[in-house]
Scaffold this active site. Sequence first.
Site, PDB file in Angstrom:
ATOM      1  N   THR A 123       0.802  -1.219   0.000  1.00 26.68           N
ATOM      2  CA  THR A 123       0.000   0.000   0.000  1.00 26.68           C
ATOM      3  C   THR A 123       0.835   1.271   0.000  1.00 26.68           C
ATOM      4  OG1 THR A 123      -1.759  -1.166   1.168  1.00 26.68           O
ATOM      5  CG2 THR A 123      -1.849   1.229   1.185  1.00 26.68           C
ATOM      6  N   ARG A 125     -10.225   1.587   3.397  1.00 26.40           N
ATOM      7  CA  ARG A 125     -10.468   0.147   3.412  1.00 26.40           C
ATOM      8  C   ARG A 125     -10.147  -0.480   4.766  1.00 26.40           C
ATOM      9  NH1 ARG A 125      -8.171   1.338  -1.528  1.00 26.40           N
ATOM     10  NH2 ARG A 125      -9.305   0.675  -3.393  1.00 26.40           N
ATOM     11  N   ALA A 169      -0.275   1.894  10.714  1.00 18.86           N
ATOM     12  CA  ALA A 169      -0.286   2.585   9.419  1.00 18.86           C
ATOM     13  C   ALA A 169       1.118   2.989   8.999  1.00 18.86           C
ATOM     14  CB  ALA A 169      -1.217   3.797   9.489  1.00 18.86           C
ATOM     15  N   ARG A 170       1.600   4.122   9.493  1.00 24.52           N
ATOM     16  CA  ARG A 170       2.925   4.612   9.154  1.00 24.52           C
ATOM     17  C   ARG A 170       3.550   5.296  10.364  1.00 24.52           C
ATOM     18  NH1 ARG A 170       3.252   1.542   5.855  1.00 24.52           N
ATOM     19  NH2 ARG A 170       3.605   1.720   3.601  1.00 24.52           N
ATOM     20  N   ASP A 178       3.102  -1.016  15.394  1.00 25.83           N
ATOM     21  CA  ASP A 178       3.670  -1.907  14.379  1.00 25.83           C
ATOM     22  C   ASP A 178       4.631  -1.154  13.481  1.00 25.83           C
ATOM     23  OD1 ASP A 178       3.888  -4.395  12.946  1.00 25.83           O
ATOM     24  OD2 ASP A 178       2.657  -3.509  11.369  1.00 25.83           O
ATOM     25  N   GLU A 215      13.000   2.592  11.085  1.00 21.53           N
ATOM     26  CA  GLU A 215      12.826   1.137  11.170  1.00 21.53           C
ATOM     27  C   GLU A 215      14.078   0.424  10.690  1.00 21.53           C
ATOM     28  OE1 GLU A 215       9.214   0.055   9.136  1.00 21.53           O
ATOM     29  OE2 GLU A 215       7.942   1.077  10.600  1.00 21.53           O
ATOM     30  N   HIS A 269       6.841  -4.209  12.155  1.00 22.67           N
ATOM     31  CA  HIS A 269       6.126  -3.875  10.915  1.00 22.67           C
ATOM     32  C   HIS A 269       5.572  -5.139  10.251  1.00 22.67           C
ATOM     33  CE1 HIS A 269       5.907  -0.613   7.561  1.00 22.67           C
ATOM     34  NE2 HIS A 269       4.834  -1.391   7.557  1.00 22.67           N
ATOM     35  N   GLY A 311       2.247  -5.649   9.562  1.00 20.56           N
ATOM     36  CA  GLY A 311       0.898  -5.434   9.048  1.00 20.56           C
ATOM     37  C   GLY A 311       0.558  -6.255   7.819  1.00 20.56           C
TER      38      GLY A 311
END
Length: 484
Positions: free
Chosen positions: A78, A155, A235-236, A260, A265, A283, A285
């Site tokens: 995404t 979504r 998300a971010r 997450d 990172e 991370h 997700g």
Amino acid sequence: MAPICIKTVLISESVDPRCRAILEENGIRVTEKQSMKKEELIAEIKDYDGLVVRSATKVTADVINAADNLKIIGRAGTGVDNVDVDAATNKGVIVMNTPSGNTISAAELTCALLMSLSRNVPQAVMSMKQGNWDRKKFMGAELYGKVLGIVGLGRIGKEVATRMQAFGMRTIGYDPITPPEVSASWGVEQMSLEQLWPQCDYITVHTPLMPSTVGLLNDETFAKCKKGVKVVNCARGGIIDEEALLRALESGQCGGAGLDVFIEEPPKNRSLVNHPNVISCPHLGASTTEAQARCGEDIALQIVDMVNGKNLVGAVRSGDFMKSCGGYLTSAVLVGLLKHESGCSANLINIQSLAKESGIAVNQSHCVSEEAGLCKVEVVADGHSYKASGSVQGGVPVLLELSGSVFRQPVSLTGNLLFLQASADPQLLPSVAGVLASEGVQIESFSAPADHTGDVWYCVGVSSLLQDLNVLKPLVKNVAQLSI
């Protein structure tokens, strides 16, 4: 959309094998080279029409500018914050993601973190592994009856809402794009952020990382929340101000966080990771077998569709205006205006930035039309206004009106077309035909307006374009030609 030629694709990270298989089944040569350094990628990318990445490959402006043949960057996932979208846009390179590939996986992890925060599950597991039996230490709280604030109702936000409603949570939310009546249909009451903060027992964020969302949860917003509010970010990194979060955790204003994602990172500063009230993941997700298979397959199918001239799905633009048909029309008009300019390599991807550099001002509006699919365009240049309206009939674009001249029959916008503005005169067509014949050009069609009052526009279909339009100047007021 018109087909785009993609013959070679470089896959720079581990993606599902179906990605390569689908591309090769459709005649695209695929090379897989993983873990390349920036210099290696710059040296390699010049030979490819397409690049497929996940989140680790940094597609910087240097990489994009070194890629002379590059037409598409496909992100199997995404987020596209590892791609310089502005640099790609300026070079006319399409950036494409798979917007729905990891939706379920990211939503499920969010729910898992919400539940873990409510019952201290990871902390209790670690205590048990250390030989302890601390029932009182890990007293939790029910989710039933609590208020969940969802910031970002796309979504993933929608999927989180429907799942947490099954636990009896009241779901409220904020989204600048999703209409309130739409989110209400799946049980989320929309409100402003100022109204949302004080009501939430739990907050989860599902927005892209952009200037308006950096530090969305900060010292000021934490102060507006209930004392002990728990937050989740799948998300971010950066949407929640990490330093502000640490201060809120230390003061008790924030009762716990499920993270997450991080600004850096892996995070070198371990203050949040090591905090007893923080549940952190590396991370994860999209880290499910199903999500990876979906993303790999989706990006391959999207590239194939683009090559075959079908739907352009998942295109990400600087400004993101291509997601609306009105924005697409605007881009198409600008390409028509600028594609013949000297040194101008205009296409639908880079045209908005090129127009801005050329000093072209664009105004776009929408209104209800009695005729479905009617598009109107007005171009003002050197103090003169030119207007056109058209539509698509039977899959063919047609011109209906040009600067007040309504054609008796729709003019098919195909082939070589000559546009003439002149006063109504029975001798116009024979005179024009004579001049064209002397230039070796034959008339194939002729379209006249219904009203012959004043200077009106005619359209002539011709066998080839004229070498010099000046030969018609003695007969007409204005003349233009194009080949479609």
